[in-house]
Write a protein that holds these residues in place. Structure first.
Motif, PDB file in Angstrom:
ATOM      1  N   THR A 183       1.660   9.966   5.568  1.00  0.00           N
ATOM      2  CA  THR A 183       2.945  10.397   4.997  1.00  0.00           C
ATOM      3  C   THR A 183       3.533   9.453   3.929  1.00  0.00           C
ATOM      4  O   THR A 183       4.294   9.903   3.074  1.00  0.00           O
ATOM      5  CB  THR A 183       4.006  10.518   6.109  1.00  0.00           C
ATOM      6  OG1 THR A 183       4.028   9.271   6.823  1.00  0.00           O
ATOM      7  CG2 THR A 183       3.695  11.640   7.062  1.00  0.00           C
ATOM      8  N   GLY A 184       3.184   8.146   3.984  1.00  0.00           N
ATOM      9  CA  GLY A 184       3.790   7.185   3.061  1.00  0.00           C
ATOM     10  C   GLY A 184       3.606   7.559   1.602  1.00  0.00           C
ATOM     11  O   GLY A 184       4.482   7.317   0.761  1.00  0.00           O
ATOM     12  N   ILE A 185       2.502   8.196   1.272  1.00  0.00           N
ATOM     13  CA  ILE A 185       2.192   8.540  -0.121  1.00  0.00           C
ATOM     14  C   ILE A 185       3.193   9.558  -0.699  1.00  0.00           C
ATOM     15  O   ILE A 185       3.373   9.647  -1.910  1.00  0.00           O
ATOM     16  CB  ILE A 185       0.736   9.085  -0.231  1.00  0.00           C
ATOM     17  CG1 ILE A 185       0.255   9.230  -1.677  1.00  0.00           C
ATOM     18  CG2 ILE A 185       0.592  10.428   0.459  1.00  0.00           C
ATOM     19  CD1 ILE A 185      -0.299   8.012  -2.271  1.00  0.00           C
ATOM     20  N   PHE A 186       3.872  10.287   0.173  1.00  0.00           N
ATOM     21  CA  PHE A 186       4.839  11.287  -0.303  1.00  0.00           C
ATOM     22  C   PHE A 186       5.954  10.639  -1.138  1.00  0.00           C
ATOM     23  O   PHE A 186       6.515  11.261  -2.028  1.00  0.00           O
ATOM     24  CB  PHE A 186       5.469  12.048   0.876  1.00  0.00           C
ATOM     25  CG  PHE A 186       4.578  13.130   1.403  1.00  0.00           C
ATOM     26  CD1 PHE A 186       3.358  12.824   1.977  1.00  0.00           C
ATOM     27  CD2 PHE A 186       4.945  14.461   1.318  1.00  0.00           C
ATOM     28  CE1 PHE A 186       2.515  13.812   2.452  1.00  0.00           C
ATOM     29  CE2 PHE A 186       4.106  15.463   1.789  1.00  0.00           C
ATOM     30  CZ  PHE A 186       2.894  15.137   2.350  1.00  0.00           C
ATOM     31  N   HIS A 187       6.256   9.394  -0.827  1.00  0.00           N
ATOM     32  CA  HIS A 187       7.328   8.691  -1.541  1.00  0.00           C
ATOM     33  C   HIS A 187       7.012   8.622  -3.043  1.00  0.00           C
ATOM     34  O   HIS A 187       7.838   9.010  -3.873  1.00  0.00           O
ATOM     35  CB  HIS A 187       7.476   7.289  -0.940  1.00  0.00           C
ATOM     36  CG  HIS A 187       8.558   6.488  -1.566  1.00  0.00           C
ATOM     37  ND1 HIS A 187       9.899   6.820  -1.451  1.00  0.00           N
ATOM     38  CD2 HIS A 187       8.519   5.359  -2.337  1.00  0.00           C
ATOM     39  CE1 HIS A 187      10.620   5.938  -2.119  1.00  0.00           C
ATOM     40  NE2 HIS A 187       9.803   5.040  -2.666  1.00  0.00           N
ATOM     41  N   GLN A 188       5.796   8.130  -3.375  1.00  0.00           N
ATOM     42  CA  GLN A 188       5.424   8.031  -4.790  1.00  0.00           C
ATOM     43  C   GLN A 188       5.209   9.417  -5.401  1.00  0.00           C
ATOM     44  O   GLN A 188       5.548   9.654  -6.558  1.00  0.00           O
ATOM     45  CB  GLN A 188       4.131   7.213  -4.971  1.00  0.00           C
ATOM     46  CG  GLN A 188       4.239   5.766  -4.574  1.00  0.00           C
ATOM     47  CD  GLN A 188       5.197   4.971  -5.460  1.00  0.00           C
ATOM     48  OE1 GLN A 188       5.415   5.292  -6.628  1.00  0.00           O
ATOM     49  NE2 GLN A 188       5.788   3.946  -4.885  1.00  0.00           N
ATOM     50  N   MET A 189       4.623  10.330  -4.621  1.00  0.00           N
ATOM     51  CA  MET A 189       4.359  11.674  -5.157  1.00  0.00           C
ATOM     52  C   MET A 189       5.670  12.344  -5.572  1.00  0.00           C
ATOM     53  O   MET A 189       5.775  12.936  -6.639  1.00  0.00           O
ATOM     54  CB  MET A 189       3.628  12.534  -4.124  1.00  0.00           C
ATOM     55  CG  MET A 189       2.171  12.154  -3.946  1.00  0.00           C
ATOM     56  SD  MET A 189       1.392  13.151  -2.652  1.00  0.00           S
ATOM     57  CE  MET A 189      -0.324  12.627  -2.839  1.00  0.00           C
ATOM     58  N   HIS A 240       0.848  -1.195   0.000  1.00  0.00           N
ATOM     59  CA  HIS A 240       0.000   0.000   0.000  1.00  0.00           C
ATOM     60  C   HIS A 240       0.888   1.251   0.000  1.00  0.00           C
ATOM     61  O   HIS A 240       2.036   1.219   0.470  1.00  0.00           O
ATOM     62  CB  HIS A 240      -0.924  -0.005   1.232  1.00  0.00           C
ATOM     63  CG  HIS A 240      -1.951   1.082   1.174  1.00  0.00           C
ATOM     64  ND1 HIS A 240      -1.768   2.304   1.788  1.00  0.00           N
ATOM     65  CD2 HIS A 240      -3.152   1.150   0.543  1.00  0.00           C
ATOM     66  CE1 HIS A 240      -2.833   3.075   1.535  1.00  0.00           C
ATOM     67  NE2 HIS A 240      -3.685   2.390   0.785  1.00  0.00           N
ATOM     68  N   TYR A 241       0.322   2.340  -0.521  1.00  0.00           N
ATOM     69  CA  TYR A 241       1.047   3.608  -0.602  1.00  0.00           C
ATOM     70  C   TYR A 241       1.480   4.166   0.757  1.00  0.00           C
ATOM     71  O   TYR A 241       2.275   5.101   0.810  1.00  0.00           O
ATOM     72  CB  TYR A 241       0.167   4.671  -1.265  1.00  0.00           C
ATOM     73  CG  TYR A 241      -0.047   4.497  -2.742  1.00  0.00           C
ATOM     74  CD1 TYR A 241       1.018   4.291  -3.612  1.00  0.00           C
ATOM     75  CD2 TYR A 241      -1.332   4.577  -3.280  1.00  0.00           C
ATOM     76  CE1 TYR A 241       0.802   4.162  -4.983  1.00  0.00           C
ATOM     77  CE2 TYR A 241      -1.561   4.453  -4.640  1.00  0.00           C
ATOM     78  CZ  TYR A 241      -0.485   4.244  -5.488  1.00  0.00           C
ATOM     79  OH  TYR A 241      -0.699   4.127  -6.832  1.00  0.00           O
ATOM     80  N   TYR A 242       0.922   3.672   1.845  1.00  0.00           N
ATOM     81  CA  TYR A 242       1.306   4.202   3.159  1.00  0.00           C
ATOM     82  C   TYR A 242       2.495   3.472   3.772  1.00  0.00           C
ATOM     83  O   TYR A 242       2.928   3.810   4.871  1.00  0.00           O
ATOM     84  CB  TYR A 242       0.133   4.112   4.140  1.00  0.00           C
ATOM     85  CG  TYR A 242      -1.043   5.011   3.858  1.00  0.00           C
ATOM     86  CD1 TYR A 242      -0.957   6.089   2.987  1.00  0.00           C
ATOM     87  CD2 TYR A 242      -2.254   4.799   4.502  1.00  0.00           C
ATOM     88  CE1 TYR A 242      -2.054   6.901   2.746  1.00  0.00           C
ATOM     89  CE2 TYR A 242      -3.354   5.618   4.273  1.00  0.00           C
ATOM     90  CZ  TYR A 242      -3.252   6.662   3.397  1.00  0.00           C
ATOM     91  OH  TYR A 242      -4.342   7.472   3.176  1.00  0.00           O
ATOM     92  N   GLU A 243       2.992   2.450   3.067  1.00  0.00           N
ATOM     93  CA  GLU A 243       4.171   1.763   3.599  1.00  0.00           C
ATOM     94  C   GLU A 243       5.404   2.654   3.424  1.00  0.00           C
ATOM     95  O   GLU A 243       5.409   3.567   2.594  1.00  0.00           O
ATOM     96  CB  GLU A 243       4.378   0.431   2.865  1.00  0.00           C
ATOM     97  CG  GLU A 243       3.295  -0.587   3.156  1.00  0.00           C
ATOM     98  CD  GLU A 243       3.176  -0.921   4.643  1.00  0.00           C
ATOM     99  OE1 GLU A 243       4.215  -1.100   5.308  1.00  0.00           O
ATOM    100  OE2 GLU A 243       2.040  -0.981   5.151  1.00  0.00           O
ATOM    101  N   GLU A 244       6.470   2.355   4.181  1.00  0.00           N
ATOM    102  CA  GLU A 244       7.691   3.150   4.028  1.00  0.00           C
ATOM    103  C   GLU A 244       8.239   2.970   2.605  1.00  0.00           C
ATOM    104  O   GLU A 244       7.988   1.935   1.945  1.00  0.00           O
ATOM    105  CB  GLU A 244       8.728   2.765   5.079  1.00  0.00           C
ATOM    106  CG  GLU A 244       9.203   1.338   4.964  1.00  0.00           C
ATOM    107  CD  GLU A 244      10.313   0.988   5.960  1.00  0.00           C
ATOM    108  OE1 GLU A 244      11.442   0.803   5.497  1.00  0.00           O
ATOM    109  OE2 GLU A 244      10.027   0.893   7.159  1.00  0.00           O
ATOM    110  N   GLY A 245       8.989   3.956   2.128  1.00  0.00           N
ATOM    111  CA  GLY A 245       9.480   3.972   0.745  1.00  0.00           C
ATOM    112  C   GLY A 245      10.231   2.696   0.363  1.00  0.00           C
ATOM    113  O   GLY A 245      10.047   2.159  -0.736  1.00  0.00           O
ATOM    114  N   ALA A 246      11.057   2.188   1.274  1.00  0.00           N
ATOM    115  CA  ALA A 246      11.873   0.999   0.956  1.00  0.00           C
ATOM    116  C   ALA A 246      10.968  -0.194   0.642  1.00  0.00           C
ATOM    117  O   ALA A 246      11.294  -1.017  -0.229  1.00  0.00           O
ATOM    118  CB  ALA A 246      12.785   0.678   2.131  1.00  0.00           C
ATOM    119  N   ILE A 247       9.842  -0.297   1.324  1.00  0.00           N
ATOM    120  CA  ILE A 247       8.908  -1.406   1.062  1.00  0.00           C
ATOM    121  C   ILE A 247       8.215  -1.193  -0.283  1.00  0.00           C
ATOM    122  O   ILE A 247       8.093  -2.117  -1.089  1.00  0.00           O
ATOM    123  CB  ILE A 247       7.886  -1.553   2.220  1.00  0.00           C
ATOM    124  CG1 ILE A 247       8.622  -1.982   3.499  1.00  0.00           C
ATOM    125  CG2 ILE A 247       6.774  -2.529   1.853  1.00  0.00           C
ATOM    126  CD1 ILE A 247       7.748  -2.191   4.720  1.00  0.00           C
TER     127      ILE A 247
END
Ligand code: 13P
Ligand code: SF4
Length: 320
Positions: free
Chosen positions: A234-240, A21-28
């Motif tokens: 906050t996890g979604i910031f990684h993809q954004m 899911h998008y809320y996981e940490e970026g590395a995941i």
């Protein structure tokens, strides 16, 4: 240990697809085969060739995949990764509420337990709720649970009265409208985007409201804006940030500026190390008793049918 390369080896050896899911940490998110919102994760589980799935998200998401794909082994990094909406809607109480309105149709958010799904008429997510609502006959009363904020936003937007279960997401209700107002005044050039689990006061300031995938798509495609104020986890910031390296992304303010309350503690229970252990030991696995699975399949399958344009029928009454 180099967990990432070990994970890549194990998943090929054991025929596992990793969904995150998008809320996981970026590395995941970066090591997953598929990353998406809750509806995408439920759907993609039915489309992939691998016999086994590891779902890095929260347990209700893995349960939905298992309900739809009973022949697959569904692993999770941590079985304790729940959700405040699941915790706030225990089966006995939900059944009691459901029994008070036997003539109504019960729309239940995917953020619910398998037991609660089993006494619902249709499951929805924030990315498909409007399409599903549209198919419910106008003369039917609607029960909506467990997220009252998503329900109230839908009800108002589509002018459909509903009876709400009083649940909330512990992350999204902490965004603060007063502080958001001040922030928007400081950044008049920013577009405010929000998840519909936020309360009405916060949503008033948002120009775009939608699921995690809708918010991500907005950042990706709305090139008129270079600055976004984002009211979701906050996890979604990684993809954004990956999609729009040129954009400035500002986290919407929460009640207390010192708290990290816009991190979902359940999503963040998952780690790369736990994923490695789950693949190595093939545990923990999500299991759902067959009779419960068959009952919970009915409303989830209605969601799948409606979203793929197939006709569905609705029960006249709730029979318990
Ligand atoms: P999405 O369906 O938008 O991914 O949301 C799931 C969720 O848990 C939001 O808090
Ligand atoms: Fe549940 Fe909220 Fe976490 Fe989403 S962000 S999984 S709704 S607690």
């Amino acid at each position: 240990m180099d967990y990432v390369s070990e994970i890549q080896k194990l998943k090929t050896e054991k025929d596992v697809a990793i969904l995150a899911h998008y809320y996981e940490e970026g590395a995941i998110q970066d090591l997953a085969d598929h990353v998406g919102d809750s509806f995408f994760l439920a759907k993609v589980g039915q489309q992939i060739p691998q016999k086994n799935i590891l779902l890095a998200g929260v347990v209700f998401m893995a349960e939905s995949v298992k309900i739809l794909n009973p022949e697959k082994t569904v692993l999770v990094p941590d079985l304790m990764a729940s959700c405040s909406l699941v915790e706030g809607a225990p089966y006995d109480k939900y059944l009691n509420w459901r029994n008070q309105y036997p003539d109504a149709l019960c729309m239940t958010y995917i953020n619910s337990s398998a037991e609660v799904k089993s006494i619902s008429d249709v499951i929805i997510t924030s990315s498909n709720a409007a399409d599903i609502l549209e198919t419910i006959p106008k003369d039917r009363r609607i029960l909506f649970g467990p997220d009252q904020h998503l329900g109230k936003w839908l009800s108002k937007k589509y002018n459909r009265p509903m009876i709400f279960w009083p649940g909330a997401c512990q992350v999204h209700i902490l965004f603060n409208a007063e502080r958001l107002k001040l922030l928007t005044a400081q950044h008049p050039d920013a577009l405010v985007i929000a998840h519909p689990e936020c309360d009405d006061e916060v949503l008033k300031y948002a120009t775009v409201i939608g699921s995690t995938s809708k918010l991500l798509n907005e950042v990706k495609t709305n090139l008129k804006y270079k600055k976004f104020i984002v009211a979701t986890e906050t996890g979604i910031f990684h993809q954004m940030q990956k999609q729009r390296p040129d954009a400035e992304l500002i986290q919407a303010p929460v009640v207390d500026e010192n708290c990290k309350c816009n991190d979902c503690p359940f999503m963040k229970m998952n780690t790369v190390e736990k994923i490695y252990h789950a693949l190595k030991t093939f545990k923990p696995e999500v299991s759902i008793p067959d009779t419960l699975r068959q009952k919970a399949f009915i409303p989830l399958d209605r969601m799948m049918k409606i979203t793929s344009g197939q006709p569905v029928t609705w029960p006249e009454r709730f029979e318990g």
